[in-house]
Design an enzyme around this catalytic site. Structure first.
Site, mmCIF file in Angstrom:
data_model
loop_
_atom_site.group_PDB
_atom_site.id
_atom_site.type_symbol
_atom_site.label_atom_id
_atom_site.label_comp_id
_atom_site.label_asym_id
_atom_site.label_seq_id
_atom_site.Cartn_x
_atom_site.Cartn_y
_atom_site.Cartn_z
ATOM 1 N N LYS A 149 55.229 1.828 6.510
ATOM 2 C CA LYS A 149 54.858 2.001 5.101
ATOM 3 C C LYS A 149 55.717 3.049 4.384
ATOM 4 O O LYS A 149 55.916 2.955 3.177
ATOM 5 C CB LYS A 149 53.369 2.328 4.976
ATOM 6 C CG LYS A 149 52.473 1.153 5.365
ATOM 7 C CD LYS A 149 50.999 1.445 5.153
ATOM 8 C CE LYS A 149 50.146 0.277 5.625
ATOM 9 N NZ LYS A 149 48.712 0.474 5.345
ATOM 10 N N GLY A 192 40.307 12.825 7.462
ATOM 11 C CA GLY A 192 41.705 12.544 7.763
ATOM 12 C C GLY A 192 42.577 12.705 6.536
ATOM 13 O O GLY A 192 42.129 12.468 5.406
#
Length: 277
Positions: free
Chosen positions: A65, A127
């Site tokens: 990505k 996260g």
């Protein structure tokens, strides 16, 4: 026949070809969609070859990505802020346009499939990696009152706060480590850590879930993840995994490419049944 693909490494497990074939059947679109394994050190070469040979669009998954972000000639504002691209499209003059549909996929699953109203909700995002970067902006734009990003190393979470600070002035955006969560409550907890991949769980304090809360793991598996099992024990009203997000982000990519929006509910149902088998 129009050609599309998903790039990843590994990629054999990908559900994307199946999802897009079902979308195409449902909407009467003529297209071919393949899973392509790109070398870890040469995403650009694989993507360039695909588009040079007539490919019109592609999805991008782990670990590419960030490579896809660099590969693009143009970026959508949400992809630029997320710092990651999961959808590629060939545009005018063969320029490659990059977008990020992960966050909008999550929000559509939460509000559509799960019927959860995000407006004025207190949200905890676990996260601060790539998965988190893609979902912060859509959550803020959905009108959450409070978004806390918690991470093992709080500095990484703080970096995200700085990137998205001021995007939605009414929302309270903050960062901290696991210990900083003690004594607070949330209407929605999102697990965007990679802990579920290793059958693990961040060290979360008890009492984080407010009455009526939803717990959502961005990962999906045949069995409930450790985070989902924790949430059930903690009394979550609703517990969900990321399969719906996968389908919804794919639908957004399909819409970008074909200007037709598929009905995601029957596709999600078929995928869930397939996973259980």
């Amino acid at each position: 026949m129009d050609h599309y693909a998903v790039f990843g490494n590994p990629i054999a497990h990908s559900k994307s070809p199946q999802i897009h074939r079902w979308f195409a059947e449902q909407t009467g679109q003529q297209l071919d969609y393949q899973a392509l394994l790109a070398p870890v050190d040469d995403f650009e070469g694989s993507a360039r070859q695909f588009f040079d040979q007539g490919g019109l669009g592609a999805n991008v998954t782990v670990p590419f990505k960030l490579d896809a972000l660099v590969f693009c000639d143009q970026l959508s504002p949400r992809a630029r802020r997320a710092g990651a691209v999961n959808t590629l499209q060939k545009g005018k003059n063969n320029e490659i346009y990059g977008d990020n549909t992960d966050g909008v996929g999550l929000v559509r699953d939460l509000t559509g499939q799960l019927g959860f109203n995000l407006h004025n909700k207190r949200v905890l995002l676990l996260g601060a990696g790539g998965a988190s970067r893609g979902v912060v902006e859509p959550l803020l734009k959905a009108g959450v009152a409070k978004l806390k990003i918690a991470n093992r190393t709080p500095e990484k979470a703080q970096q995200l706060v700085q990137i998205f600070h001021g995007l939605q002035p009414d929302a309270e955006l903050s960062a901290g480590n696991w210990a900083s969560l003690a004594g607070s409550q949330y209407d929605l907890i999102l697990n965007a850590t990679s802990a579920s991949l290793s059958g693990d769980l961040p060290p979360l304090p008890d009492g984080l879930l407010a009455p009526g809360a939803l717990a959502y793991d961005l990962m999906y598996a045949r069995q409930p993840t450790p985070f989902m099992e924790w949430a059930i024990q903690q009394g979550a009203t609703t517990v969900a995994d990321g399969l719906g997000m996968l389908v919804e982000q794919a639908a957004e990519a399909f819409f970008l490419w074909r200007q037709v929006r598929p009905d995601t509910a029957p596709v999600l149902l078929r995928l869930r049944q397939q996973l259980q088998e």
